[in-house]
Design a protein around this motif. Structure first.
Motif, PDB file in Angstrom:
ATOM      1  N   TYR A  56       0.848  -1.202   0.000  1.00 36.37           N
ATOM      2  CA  TYR A  56       0.000   0.000   0.000  1.00 36.37           C
ATOM      3  C   TYR A  56       0.878   1.245   0.000  1.00 36.37           C
ATOM      4  O   TYR A  56       0.659   2.196  -0.737  1.00 36.37           O
ATOM      5  CB  TYR A  56      -0.856   0.092   1.262  1.00 36.37           C
ATOM      6  N   TRP A  57       1.839   1.232   0.918  1.00 34.15           N
ATOM      7  CA  TRP A  57       2.642   2.442   1.137  1.00 34.15           C
ATOM      8  C   TRP A  57       3.589   2.737  -0.022  1.00 34.15           C
ATOM      9  O   TRP A  57       4.068   3.839  -0.164  1.00 34.15           O
ATOM     10  CB  TRP A  57       3.395   2.326   2.472  1.00 34.15           C
TER      11      TRP A  57
ATOM     12  N   PHE B  47      -0.495  13.573  -5.007  1.00 33.42           N
ATOM     13  CA  PHE B  47      -0.875  13.597  -3.594  1.00 33.42           C
ATOM     14  C   PHE B  47      -1.113  12.181  -3.069  1.00 33.42           C
ATOM     15  O   PHE B  47      -0.644  11.814  -1.996  1.00 33.42           O
ATOM     16  CB  PHE B  47      -2.127  14.450  -3.387  1.00 33.42           C
ATOM     17  N   GLU B  48      -1.834  11.368  -3.838  1.00 32.64           N
ATOM     18  CA  GLU B  48      -2.142  10.024  -3.358  1.00 32.64           C
ATOM     19  C   GLU B  48      -0.872   9.186  -3.202  1.00 32.64           C
ATOM     20  O   GLU B  48      -0.763   8.388  -2.272  1.00 32.64           O
ATOM     21  CB  GLU B  48      -3.155   9.342  -4.298  1.00 32.64           C
TER      22      GLU B  48
ATOM     23  N   LEU C 211       0.811  10.580   0.017  1.00 32.68           N
ATOM     24  CA  LEU C 211       0.031  10.210   1.199  1.00 32.68           C
ATOM     25  C   LEU C 211       0.481   8.848   1.719  1.00 32.68           C
ATOM     26  O   LEU C 211       0.520   8.596   2.917  1.00 32.68           O
ATOM     27  CB  LEU C 211      -1.467  10.184   0.839  1.00 32.68           C
ATOM     28  N   ASN C 212       0.832   7.981   0.783  1.00 30.87           N
ATOM     29  CA  ASN C 212       1.291   6.650   1.167  1.00 30.87           C
ATOM     30  C   ASN C 212       2.803   6.589   1.380  1.00 30.87           C
ATOM     31  O   ASN C 212       3.267   6.179   2.439  1.00 30.87           O
ATOM     32  CB  ASN C 212       0.877   5.639   0.090  1.00 30.87           C
TER      33      ASN C 212
ATOM     34  N   ARG D  97       4.804   8.005   4.405  1.00 26.44           N
ATOM     35  CA  ARG D  97       4.629   7.389   5.728  1.00 26.44           C
ATOM     36  C   ARG D  97       5.828   6.506   6.067  1.00 26.44           C
ATOM     37  O   ARG D  97       6.067   6.196   7.232  1.00 26.44           O
ATOM     38  CB  ARG D  97       3.352   6.542   5.761  1.00 26.44           C
TER      39      ARG D  97
ATOM     40  N   LEU E 100       3.713  15.099   9.391  1.00 22.21           N
ATOM     41  CA  LEU E 100       3.421  14.530   8.083  1.00 22.21           C
ATOM     42  C   LEU E 100       2.225  15.227   7.428  1.00 22.21           C
ATOM     43  O   LEU E 100       2.217  15.466   6.225  1.00 22.21           O
ATOM     44  CB  LEU E 100       3.169  13.027   8.230  1.00 22.21           C
ATOM     45  N   ASN E 101       1.230  15.590   8.215  1.00 23.06           N
ATOM     46  CA  ASN E 101       0.054  16.255   7.634  1.00 23.06           C
ATOM     47  C   ASN E 101       0.431  17.574   6.978  1.00 23.06           C
ATOM     48  O   ASN E 101      -0.020  17.886   5.879  1.00 23.06           O
ATOM     49  CB  ASN E 101      -1.017  16.507   8.702  1.00 23.06           C
TER      50      ASN E 101
ATOM     51  N   LEU F 198      -1.390  18.532  -1.990  1.00 21.94           N
ATOM     52  CA  LEU F 198      -2.804  18.555  -2.364  1.00 21.94           C
ATOM     53  C   LEU F 198      -2.976  19.498  -3.553  1.00 21.94           C
ATOM     54  O   LEU F 198      -2.424  20.587  -3.558  1.00 21.94           O
ATOM     55  CB  LEU F 198      -3.653  19.090  -1.202  1.00 21.94           C
TER      56      LEU F 198
ATOM     57  N   LEU G 207       2.112  16.753   3.800  1.00 25.36           N
ATOM     58  CA  LEU G 207       1.232  16.216   2.757  1.00 25.36           C
ATOM     59  C   LEU G 207       0.335  17.291   2.141  1.00 25.36           C
ATOM     60  O   LEU G 207       0.033  17.246   0.950  1.00 25.36           O
ATOM     61  CB  LEU G 207       0.363  15.093   3.332  1.00 25.36           C
ATOM     62  N   GLU G 208      -0.048  18.255   2.968  1.00 26.60           N
ATOM     63  CA  GLU G 208      -0.900  19.345   2.458  1.00 26.60           C
ATOM     64  C   GLU G 208      -0.281  20.016   1.239  1.00 26.60           C
ATOM     65  O   GLU G 208      -0.972  20.479   0.339  1.00 26.60           O
ATOM     66  CB  GLU G 208      -1.097  20.423   3.534  1.00 26.60           C
TER      67      GLU G 208
END
Lengths: 597, 404
Positions: free
Chosen positions: B277-278, B335-336, B339-340, B343, B394-395, B402, B398-399
């Protein structure tokens, strides 16, 4: 002219002014049922929501009285806030009478008292109406007595009505005809028309709501504006029913509109007198004042590339708001923006709200300030509208702050509390006079103290009963200092304030502690300091956030994670990046939340 | 109705290689819904099936049939691609019998090419009833367990609405040891009223239990949960951060590598299915509410199946339970991916971005370098990874990726 009655309605919020106006319009057939919406005279969304009237509106109504004659009733709806007291006095001076509408269960409230006195001073006949008499809690006898005690007008035979249920509407209209005098005025004299209000219409330009006092006005006449000296050709005249209806002529005693191809509101000032070029009146009607901005604040776009659209939005707003002033300014911290002038804090809030809602702007508003007068070493006098522009103490001789004379009417029970409040705000008592159960207090006070939250405070210490009116008196030398705010060691010019030395340390401390609450924790520590001159007087830390991360994320439903991050990002967009610190809108106005000692 | 995703309109866009493919299988039932859980799980109905905490045998059999049919319906999307791992999650998959799992895995092997060393994980509840089935699960070919311990403290377990207790947890781990050499323990910290010492006690117990993998999650009060509506008194942000620091230190000392935000593994024991996934790999998702991401040379799609078990079964009966299918737009892909991939403590090789998204690195290199300058990321010519600060925030990082 005997069949004309010009009147307005004076009422506290929620006492049913707008509903009563709706009933009059319905009763006289001014609008079809399908055109009726709640509170038709309040046309702006903000007016309807806040229950305040900002712009004056009128309705010309045809009423067939019990004596069989048809009367022309002109209802003039007036604004109701201290920021707009000049507009109120202009609206009232266009009337011969006013209905004082009082909620029969709640009794007399402060807001009505001030407007009532303005009306009485202008020689307007005030007739009381007891509204909402169908409520179980209604006590018409007691409230009638209260009106007599507090305002000092006969109220025993006041009409009992309920605007909501339609009770007594006709009785009120009969009262208007029998008790309010018809307008006096000479149709044959040179034209004198009072501008009660004016606004900008996209199709026809400026529309002026006028009361013709003497003479008559027709299209094609060349008009002379007595205060601004401007000349314009009259294009249309007419009345509002409240729909606009064109007429051939407006005569002495009538209320209606004039359209004269005017492009700027500035040349059709409220309170000005219109006459004709051919046959000018000798002197203007009394009471004209050039409305000046009292409160200034910087408006900055959150995103610097929105500067041009902010300019466009302000320009559009100004078309309809003569009291709004703005000019470009640059802040080190906030970039390009505008220094704007307002009538008062409410006016500021309304402008800010309209920019955000109607023009979809994201704004930072700096703390509001008044204008200070500065005497430089060489004796020249300048004005300071932006605290950050105040030079060092050694560079000027003297700083003077604007002083106003405040007239406060308050029931005896609250005199003590009001006096304490005025003293806190550095007021100096000038007079105190008993009027029945009411007391009239006169204070000289620094305008800076009054424009911020004095009106709200006054309402709260007097349970809403005190009313306030004020006018500018003079500039007076005072011991004022500049309070600077530093964020992570850098002075943020947009946060500077001018305060009195006696309260400066307290305010500095309170301000930074408030800002600490308002600035969200971020990736790094944020230090907020207050300084006077070069001396730091207070410091607070916004401790760094430790982490900001989603604990779980698997292949599954990433749309929710994405929404969460999008929301977080949108929240940050409403903040202004100053250095590497994100400061939310509210923090720039933190001083408004600092209470007094 | 199923909506068909169209190929990405940009004609010059395409993937040169398809990523590895994993298989996720969802089991939507639990004995009881936990107040913090926002997954697609449904409490067994009392009076009907499962009033003794067991799943009705007919329902179980119907569901396995539906899963097999679901997989068959996916086959045209992934012709010829081998499956590298299987994850059976929930809900509580361990409510199902070992026989059902055996039947299911046999059916999967018959329909897709499952790599010989494929990791096959089952999420299990540490209840007595489930633990007794562990041997059977191992016989069916499941080679990794993920046990939802959450805490070893009875008071905390009660506060979390869990139906097992400390003793059951220990017994489940003991049995797991006998049959699996590879198992994960799920733990949560920043629990209602929890102290730093209590949080560490849970970690120490998990280390002592000999697990090969630990997932330590900060309890999050997710929307649409009971805890969100009636928030319990949880430790404040500072204490929670202290717990995280201490937990990371304790696990590092015990030889666990902190390889993802909340995941810790003994050497070579990283969860291969989750790593996929990551690394923005592909996955089929079958079962109620399962999500899938599947790449094609001309598009990347996401699918979601009907969430309610009854709806899912009914739709499967009609021939297909895909509720939505959408192509990921090119604007969303970076972004997707981030997002992975961000991490992971090790971040990603720069060429993986191009391989998985089909987009040139220029799409993101500006944001990457900006984040490097701010100390959130670090990179060389081949690789980029989050810094300590970047992992913590991380948020915020990640922003940046976007789309506006």
């Amino acid at each position: 002219m005997d069949h004309i009655r010009n009147f307005s309605i004076i009422a506290h919020i929620d006492h049913g002014k707008s509903t009563l106006a709706d009933r009059f319009i319905q009763f006289c057939g001014g609008l079809e049922m399908r055109e009726m919406s709640e509170q038709v005279l309040d046309s702006m969304d903000i007016e309807k929501e806040r229950g305040i009237t900002i712009k004056a509106q009128t309705a010309a109504l045809q009423y067939k009285a019990r004596d069989g004659k048809v009367y022309n009733l002109n209802l003039i709806d007036t604004p109701g806030h201290v920021d707009f007291s000049y507009e109120v006095s202009r609206s009232l001076s266009a009337c011969e009478g006013a209905l004082l509408v009082v909620d029969a269960s709640q009794g007399v409230e402060a807001q009505t008292v001030a407007n009532c006195y303005t009306a009485i001073e202008l020689g307007v006949e005030v007739r009381p109406v007891l509204n909402k008499i169908d409520l179980p809690a209604a006590e018409p006898e007691r409230v009638a007595q209260e009106i007599e005690d507090i305002i000092g007008i006969e109220a025993a035979d006041a009409v009992r009505a309920s605007a909501k249920s339609g009770i007594g509407i006709e009785d009120i209209l009969e009262e208007v005809i029998s008790k309010i005098p018809p307008p006096k005025g000479d149709v044959n004299a040179p034209l004198k028309a009072l501008i009660v209000d004016s606004w900008f219409d996209n199709y026809v330009g400026v529309v002026m709501l006028v009361r013709v006092v003497d003479g008559e006005v027709r299209p094609k006449e060349k008009l002379q504006f007595m205060a601004t000296k401007a000349q314009h050709l009259c294009e249309q005249v007419g009345v509002f029913t409240p729909k606009s209806v064109q007429r051939d002529v407006l005569r002495a005693g009538e209320v209606g509109f004039i359209i004269a191809g005017i492009k700027e509101l500035a040349s059709a000032k409220v309170g000005d007198t219109i006459t004709t070029v051919k046959n000018p009146a000798a002197e203007a009607l009394p009471g004209f004042k050039d409305v000046k901005s009292q409160v200034f604040a910087g408006l900055y776009p959150v995103e610097s590339h929105d500067y041009e659209s902010l300019r466009d939005s302000l320009t559009k707003l100004k078309l309809n708001d003569a009291a709004l002033a703005f000019e470009p300014e640059v802040s080190q911290a906030l970039g390009f923006g505008f220094r704007c002038g307002f009538l008062g804090l409410l006016h500021l809030e309304i402008v800010q709200e309209r920019l955000e809602r109607e023009f979809d702007m994201d704004l930072i508003t700096t703390a509001p300030t008044v204008v200070y007068e500065l005497v430089l070493k060489d004796g020249t006098v300048t004005h300071i509208e932006n605290p950050s522009k105040l030079p060092e103490q050694t560079k000027f001789e003297e700083i003077r702050e604007p002083i106003i004379t405040a007239t406060i009417l308050v029931p005896q029970d609250y005199v003590g509390a009001v006096m304490t409040l005025c003293n806190q705000k550095r007021g100096a008592q000038r007079n105190m006079q008993y009027m029945g159960r009411q007391v009239m207090l006169t204070y000289d006070m620094p305008m800076a103290e009054v424009v911020m939250d004095f009106f709200d405070k006054l309402k709260s210490v007097s349970r809403g009963y005190a009313s306030l009116d004020y006018e500018f008196k003079e500039f007076q030398a005072a011991d004022l200092v500049k309070l600077d705010v530093l964020v992570n060691g850098d002075k943020v010019d947009a946060l500077s304030l001018i305060v009195h030395r006696s309260t400066s340390v307290y305010r500095g401390r309170e301000l930074v502690s408030k800002m600490r609450e308002l600035i969200p924790r971020q990736m790094y520590d944020v230090a907020v300091q207050a300084a006077i001159g070069g001396t730091i007087i207070a410091r607070e830390n916004v401790k760094a956030m430790r982490k900001d991360v989603l604990a779980k994320c698997y292949g599954g439903d990433i749309t929710r994670k994405k929404k969460l991050l999008e929301k977080q990002k949108a929240g940050k967009k409403r903040m202004k990046q100053v250095g590497n610190v994100e400061i939310p809108q509210e923090a720039f106005l933190a001083i408004l939340q600092v209470s007094d000692k | 109705m199923t909506t068909i995703s169209l190929p990405t309109t940009r004609s010059n866009w395409g993937l040169t290689a398809l990523p590895p493919l994993a298989l996720y299988i969802h089991f939507p039932w639990c004995v009881k819904k936990c107040p913090y859980c926002d997954f697609n799980s449904h409490a067994l109905k009392f009076g009907g099936n499962g009033d003794d905490g067991r799943l009705d045998a007919t329902l179980e059999s119907q569901y396995v049939d539906a899963l097999i049919a679901d997989l068959e319906s996916c086959l045209p999307l992934v012709w010829g691609r081998p499956v590298t791992s299987i994850f059976m999650g929930g809900g509580t998959p361990s409510l199902f019998s070992a026989e059902s799992m055996d039947r299911l895995l046999a059916a999967i092997r018959a329909r897709v090419k499952l790599l010989p060393d494929a990791e096959i994980t089952l999420e299990a509840n540490p209840g007595t009833f489930e633990a007794d089935k562990f041997a059977g699960f191992a016989d069916a070919g499941i080679n990794r367990l993920s046990i939802g311990i959450q805490s070893f403290d009875d008071a905390k377990l009660k506060a979390l609405g869990r139906i097992h207790d400390r003793d059951a947890a220990h017994r489940a781990i003991e049995i797991a040891h006998r049959h699996f050499d590879n198992f994960n323990l799920d733990l949560m910290y920043a629990l209602p009223q929890q102290t730093l010492a209590e949080a560490l006690q849970d970690i120490d117990t998990a280390i002592a239990a000999g697990s090969t993998h630990v997932s330590a999650y900060h309890l999050t009060l997710e929307p649409n949960t009971l805890f969100h509506r009636y928030p319990p008194a949880v430790p404040d942000d500072d204490l929670a951060a202290d717990m995280q620091d201490a937990i990371e230190a304790r696990l590092a000392a015990a030889g666990f590598e902190h390889y993802e935000t909340s995941a810790f593994a003994q050497p070579k024991r990283q969860a291969r299915h989750n790593l996929n996934y990551w690394r923005f790999g592909d996955y089929l998702g079958i079962g109620a509410g399962a999500h899938a991401k599947i790449s094609f040379p001309d598009r990347v799609i996401r699918q979601m199946r009907y969430k309610q078990p009854a709806d899912y079964l009914a739709k499967m009966h009609e021939g297909g339970a895909v509720q939505t299918e959408d192509a990921i737009t090119l604007e969303q892909l970076p972004f997707e991916f981030m997002l992975n991939a961000l991490r992971l403590t090790d971040g990603f090789a720069l060429n993986l971005f191009t391989e998985r998204t089909g987009l040139p690195l220029t799409k993101v290199i500006h944001e990457i370098d900006r984040a490097c300058a701010e100390g959130l990321l670090e990179r060389d010519l081949e690789h980029v990874k989050p810094t300590e600060q970047g992992r913590r925030f991380l948020n915020t990082l990640l922003e940046r990726f976007l789309p506006d």
